[in-house]
Structures are given as structure tokens and as C-alpha cells.
Scaffold this active site. Structure first.
Site, PDB file in Angstrom:
ATOM      1  N   ASP A 127      43.855  49.913  54.573  1.00 55.50           N
ATOM      2  CA  ASP A 127      43.841  49.631  56.132  1.00 55.50           C
ATOM      3  C   ASP A 127      45.136  49.092  55.698  1.00 55.50           C
ATOM      4  O   ASP A 127      45.194  47.687  55.231  1.00 55.50           O
ATOM      5  CB  ASP A 127      42.295  47.777  56.186  1.00 55.50           C
ATOM      6  CG  ASP A 127      42.851  47.266  57.677  1.00 55.50           C
ATOM      7  OD1 ASP A 127      43.514  47.931  57.951  1.00 55.50           O
ATOM      8  OD2 ASP A 127      41.956  47.139  57.428  1.00 55.50           O
ATOM      9  N   HIS A 164      45.396  46.269  52.435  1.00 54.02           N
ATOM     10  CA  HIS A 164      44.586  46.026  51.554  1.00 54.02           C
ATOM     11  C   HIS A 164      43.104  47.156  51.105  1.00 54.02           C
ATOM     12  O   HIS A 164      42.954  47.984  52.665  1.00 54.02           O
ATOM     13  CB  HIS A 164      43.474  44.934  52.071  1.00 54.02           C
ATOM     14  CG  HIS A 164      43.194  44.808  53.300  1.00 54.02           C
ATOM     15  ND1 HIS A 164      41.809  44.924  53.398  1.00 54.02           N
ATOM     16  CD2 HIS A 164      43.337  43.940  54.594  1.00 54.02           C
ATOM     17  CE1 HIS A 164      41.626  44.785  54.786  1.00 54.02           C
ATOM     18  NE2 HIS A 164      42.458  44.561  55.305  1.00 54.02           N
ATOM     19  N   CYS A 165      42.569  47.079  50.917  1.00 51.48           N
ATOM     20  CA  CYS A 165      41.418  47.743  50.456  1.00 51.48           C
ATOM     21  C   CYS A 165      40.432  47.656  50.995  1.00 51.48           C
ATOM     22  O   CYS A 165      40.302  46.215  51.578  1.00 51.48           O
ATOM     23  CB  CYS A 165      41.021  48.084  48.908  1.00 51.48           C
ATOM     24  SG  CYS A 165      39.667  48.758  48.549  1.00 51.48           S
ATOM     25  N   MET A 178      43.082  43.871  45.633  1.00 51.36           N
ATOM     26  CA  MET A 178      44.051  45.158  46.092  1.00 51.36           C
ATOM     27  C   MET A 178      44.147  44.969  47.695  1.00 51.36           C
ATOM     28  O   MET A 178      43.635  44.770  48.922  1.00 51.36           O
ATOM     29  CB  MET A 178      42.477  46.336  46.003  1.00 51.36           C
ATOM     30  CG  MET A 178      42.198  46.954  44.920  1.00 51.36           C
ATOM     31  SD  MET A 178      40.415  48.062  45.638  1.00 51.36           S
ATOM     32  CE  MET A 178      41.996  49.307  45.454  1.00 51.36           C
ATOM     33  N   HIS A 270      56.761  26.934  50.266  1.00 49.56           N
ATOM     34  CA  HIS A 270      57.374  26.416  50.927  1.00 49.56           C
ATOM     35  C   HIS A 270      58.568  26.308  49.042  1.00 49.56           C
ATOM     36  O   HIS A 270      57.587  26.721  48.260  1.00 49.56           O
ATOM     37  CB  HIS A 270      57.024  24.663  50.544  1.00 49.56           C
ATOM     38  CG  HIS A 270      58.134  23.578  50.140  1.00 49.56           C
ATOM     39  ND1 HIS A 270      58.787  23.107  51.267  1.00 49.56           N
ATOM     40  CD2 HIS A 270      58.397  23.224  48.942  1.00 49.56           C
ATOM     41  CE1 HIS A 270      59.789  21.900  50.677  1.00 49.56           C
ATOM     42  NE2 HIS A 270      59.355  22.138  49.621  1.00 49.56           N
ATOM     43  N   GLU A 289      64.116  29.036  63.229  1.00 48.99           N
ATOM     44  CA  GLU A 289      65.161  27.772  62.622  1.00 48.99           C
ATOM     45  C   GLU A 289      64.858  26.834  61.769  1.00 48.99           C
ATOM     46  O   GLU A 289      64.037  25.657  62.579  1.00 48.99           O
ATOM     47  CB  GLU A 289      66.418  28.096  63.334  1.00 48.99           C
ATOM     48  CG  GLU A 289      66.748  29.661  63.502  1.00 48.99           C
ATOM     49  CD  GLU A 289      67.813  29.770  64.540  1.00 48.99           C
ATOM     50  OE1 GLU A 289      68.364  30.602  64.375  1.00 48.99           O
ATOM     51  OE2 GLU A 289      67.636  28.399  65.334  1.00 48.99           O
ATOM     52  N   THR A 293      58.101  24.376  55.273  1.00 44.37           N
ATOM     53  CA  THR A 293      56.641  25.548  54.430  1.00 44.37           C
ATOM     54  C   THR A 293      56.599  26.067  55.954  1.00 44.37           C
ATOM     55  O   THR A 293      56.578  25.545  56.908  1.00 44.37           O
ATOM     56  CB  THR A 293      56.002  23.755  54.387  1.00 44.37           C
ATOM     57  OG1 THR A 293      56.636  23.050  53.749  1.00 44.37           O
ATOM     58  CG2 THR A 293      54.551  24.597  53.776  1.00 44.37           C
TER      59      THR A 293
HETATM   60 CU   LIG Z   1      39.345  48.795  46.642  1.00 47.42          CU
END
Ligand SMILES: [Cu+2]
Length: 489
Positions: A127, A164-165, A178, A270, A289, A293
Site C-alpha cells: 500500500d 507498507h505491507c 515492511m 529531534h 521554519e 521537534t
Molecule cells: Cu507483508
């Protein structure tokens, strides 16, 4: 690379310039200089995408035209090292955690080839948050071991996106590593900088506690409770510290592509001793700007930029600070060059922010409860090996890699007359901590060593390693010796 002028470019531009009605919309469009919508940007040729492993990123897009971009990504399930002596089976996009960095520009038409290596055990998919389409590609990319899936998408929105999976149980696939980043550059590319790096945070849930030896299985209950044992940058503890630290030179402008794969935690990203001149908030168009953090959500990203003004070691952390010093969320940027006493006058000490590591520390006291131990060293060699890992995870922050200590702060363990004079005292110091004035090799120290919550086995390993390194007196410390001191209260 040389590009031929693409054929749809000229007529459309002439149309733009010729017709007043078109002109206003042409000029108004800020993300694309010629086309109203990025979906209309034509692609010229085919190109194989350059993919890189962290912390590196592919060559900037610059002024290249939109292309049909072939992305070839192979899923590999493989064993890796989480920290010294701790193994984990990672599931990866391209063999690394995070997965290969993908660099595109708006208007590109990506032809995505997702390959699932035949040695893998499970089906996976991808995805990509840069995709406009169901599941971000997940629905079309579900692929069994030994197979390859192909789908394509038009890159419409500029920004830095997570991929990601998304195969069930989704959390488990992400928790095993993943995830990765895909960058979509705007027309004309991002402004040039001197150095770019790829960093991604992730949390890991293992059956054993932080630093427990051996192959560690994924712990579903800890994942559900969101209580990770490891929170790390780029897949494992120390991926970018010591010899693997990121590097730069004074005066350079640095751009970090920072992602957070989660699955559970958000990151308070940070850099100790730096201020972000610019942050592309959430990886999008909004630029903030002068930021200290920046919050990076799970499944989100940010682009941060700063100029390094003085030399030294700058520490990158998740400012939920126990994660940095006790769970691994710590990386280093080593900057070399001329000092600038106006910007910063002080002494710069290298390496003092190394992780404190696996062990829960407390102030010196007379009591100590033995934590549970998992793996016993079976030979002297193994003892030395386990002891070294423990030293590098626990003692090194103060006593330094070769036991040399730090002048007037942490006493040396190398050739230490104090250490070599009395084994029982050394055991007691590790168990209970130490405070008050001591003299080591003729120099006075008056500081605090916190008590280290280590098992008898671990204390015997680490002290045996210390006694048999750096010119010390070669004693072997046994768990029984440690037990005797522990009981003597
Ligand atoms: Cu997977």
C-alpha cells in the site's frame, strides 16, 4: 541523461500561450507550470527506477521529464541482527528495513513490479500512500511466494509518502519491518542541498526483553498493548551510530527524509544541538521554519532541512527520550570542519550520548534483585562474546569502547589499578552502583555510577570481558561469585 523533447509538450504550450482563457489557468497553476492537472502531464520514455537502501537516497529528479518509471521491488524474509547477540526475522521490501527508497516526480507513470521471493513463507502486498486508488495498490499487488504482481499508477501529488505491507494481520507485517518511503518531487525537483539521507523509525515487539540474546520471536500481545522492546531508526539498534554514523561537513545543507513506519508509536523527531531551518510538515507542501521537534505520525513522514554550522556529533532521537536511551531510537550525524566559537564556544565531547542500553539503572544503593536470565554462556569464548555485547550495550556510554573512560568524568577500566585490586568490590559496584570519591590510576573521581540491573550470569560475563581486555589482570568472574556478593547485604 539526455531527453528528447516530448511531442505533446509543444502544442499544449502553444495552446496555453495563444488562448487568453487558458492563460489564466496556466499561470495560476502553482504545482505545475504547463498543465492544469498533474494527471495531464504526459510521459515520454521508459526508465528503470534507481532504488537505494537506507540511509541513502537515489539521485534527485531535477529537471527530468515525467516518465514511465519501472519499479522492481523484491520482498525478502530474512534474519537480521536487532542488537549485539539478538536476532530477528525481518520481513523486508528489498532486503532492508526500511525498504528501498523510491524517488519519483509528479506526472510519472509508475509500473510497479512486486516480487515475492520463492524462499519466503508468506504472501504480501504493498500500500503506497502516494497512490490514488483502492488500498493504495494493496488490492492489485497481493502476491504469493514465487510470484510477481504488476500494477501501475500515475503520480499525482507531490510529497514524501510511506509505503507498507497491508496483508493480514497488517500490524504484524508492519511490525516485522515492511515499510519504506516513496518521494514524489514537484515539477523542477526539490531545491538542491549538499546531502540527503533516509531515516525511518519503527517499533519492534519481541518475546524477550531489550537485549535478550538469541533469535527473538514477534510478540503479538506486546504489539497490541503498544509496549515495544525496541524503538529504532533504520531497523536495528545502532544502524547509524559509531562507524555507521551519518556524516557531513560544516556549512553544508542537510535534508533528511524521515518516515515513521510504526506500527504503534508516533515519533517526536529531534536532532540534539540543531534547529530545523525548514520542515515540510507531514511531508506535504506546508513549510514550517525554525523548528525544534517535529511530530511524525505512524504511517507519516516529514522532510527536515538544516545547515550544520559547527563540528561535532549531533544526536538524532525520538524525544520520547527513554526510547532513545533505552530502546534504541538514537542515530548520529558526525560533522567535521572548522569550529566557529561565536556560534558555539564550548567543548564538544564525542560519543558521550551513546545509548545507555539494555539495562534499567537506578541510583546506588545496597539492595539488588536479580533479573531473569535467558541464555547461559557455555564456554570462556562465549562468555567473552556475551560480555562484550553487554559491555557495548551497557557500560560503553560512560567507560568508552576501549575502557579508556573520559577524563575527570568516568574512570578508566583499561589497566585500572582500582579494578584489578579487588574483584569483589568490582562486582559490588556493578550490582549496587557507586558514589563518593575514588582514585583510579592516580586520578580522583567523585561522581555517580548507577546500579545496573543485570543477572548474575550477565555480571559474570561483562566483568570477565573487562578483566580479560585492555591489559587487565585476566580474572574470570563466575555467577557464583556474583551471587555471593548479591546475598551479602
Ligand atoms: Cu507483508
Amino acid at each position: 541523461m539526455k531527453l528528447s523533447i516530448n511531442n505533446t509538450f509543444i502544442p499544449k504550450m502553444m495552446l496555453c500561450l495563444g488562448a487568453a482563457a487558458f492563460l489564466s489557468s496556466c499561470v495560476n497553476e502553482k504545482s505545475d507550470r504547463i498543465y492544469n492537472r498533474t494527471v495531464d502531464i504526459p510521459v515520454s520514455q521508459e526508465m528503470i527506477a534507481e532504488l537505494t537502501s537506507p540511509p541513502n537516497v537515489p539521485t534527485p529528479v531535477g529537471r527530468r521529464k515525467a516518465k514511465k518509471l519501472i519499479v522492481d521491488l523484491e520482498i525478502q524474509e530474512r534474519e537480521g541482527e536487532m542488537t549485539g547477540g539478538t536476532k530477528y526475522i525481518y520481513w523486508t521490501f528489498g532486503g532492508t528495513v526500511p525498504g528501498s527508497f523510491i524517488r519519483t516526480r509528479v506526472g510519472d507513470e509508475v509500473e510497479f513490479h512486486l516480487k515475492n521471493h520463492p524462499d519466503n513463507k508468506l504472501p504480501h502486498n504493498i500500500d503506497l500512500h502516494a497512490v490514488n486508488g483502492p488500498g493504495g495498490g494493496a488490492e492489485s499487488s497481493f502476491v504469493a511466494p514465487g510470484h510477481e504482481k504488476v500494477f501501475s499508477f500515475k503520480v499525482l501529488n507531490p510529497g514524501l509518502f510511506v509505503y507498507h505491507c497491508a496483508t493480514a494481520p497488517v500490524g504484524m507485517h508492519i511490525a516485522n519491518g515492511m515499510y519504506g518511503l516513496i518521494l514524489v518531487e514537484p515539477v523542477g525537483g526539490l531545491p538542491p542541498v549538499d546531502r540527503e539521507y533516509y531515516i525511518m523509525q519503527g517499533d519492534f515487539y519481541t518475546e524477550g526483553k531489550y537485549g535478550a540474546r538469541g533469535l527473538q520471536a514477534f510478540d503479538m500481545q506486546k504489539a497490541i498493548n503498544e509496549t515495544p522492546d525496541y524503538v529504532v531508526f533504520n531497523g536495528h539498534v545502532g544502524a547509524m551510530t559509531g562507524d555507521n554514523a551519518l556524516t557531513a561537513k560544516v556549512g553544508e545543507k542537510i535534508r533528511l527524509f524521515v518516515g515513521n513506519g510504526g506500527p504503534g508509536l508516533v515519533s517526536s523527531f529531534h536532532v540534539i544541538g540543531e534547529i530545523f531551518d525548514k520542515v515540510h510538515v507531514d511531508g506535504g507542501d506546508l513549510i514550517n521554519e525554525n523548528v525544534q521537534t517535529t511530530l511524525i505520525p505512524a504511517g507519516g513522514a516529514a522532510i527536515v532541512e538544516f545547515r550544520v554550522d559547527v563540528p561535532g556529533t549531533f544526536i538524532l532521537v525520538d524525544h520520547s527520550i527513554f526510547r532513545a536511551f533505552n530502546k534504541g531510537a538514537l542515530a548520529m550525524l558526525k560533522v567535521e570542519g572548522e569550529e566557529n566559537k561565536v556560534i558555539y564556544s564550548g567543548e564538544i565531547r564525542d560519543g558521550i550520548y551513546l545509548p545507555e542500553g539494555s539495562v534499567i539503572q537506578s541510583m546506588p544503593n545496597g539492595k539488588s534483585k536479580e533479573p531473569k536470565e535467558e541464555v547461559k554462556a557455555l564456554s570462556f569464548e562465549e562468555k567473552m562474546k556475551f560480555g562484550k555485547d553487554k559491555f557495548m550495550a551497557t557500560c560503553v556510554a560512560c567507560h568508552q569502547a576501549n575502557g579508556q573512560g573520559i577524563e575527570s568524568a568516568f574512570p578508566p577500566l583499561a589497566k585500572s589499578d582500582y579494578l584489578n585490586a579487588d574483584v569483589d568490590r568490582a562486582i559490588s559496584i556493578v550490582l549496587h552502583g557507586k558514589t563518593g570519591e575514588i582514585t583510579v590510576n592516580g586520578k580522583k573521581y567523585n561522581s555517580v555510577m548507577t546500579a545496573q540491573a543485570l543477572s548474575n550470569e550477565e555480571v559474570s560475563n561483562v566483568l570477565t570481558y573487562v578483566y580479560n581486555s585492555w591489559g587487565n589482570s585476566k580474572k574470570e568472574v563466575t555467577p557464583e561469585m556474583v551471587e555471593a556478593i548479591r546475598n551479602q547485604q
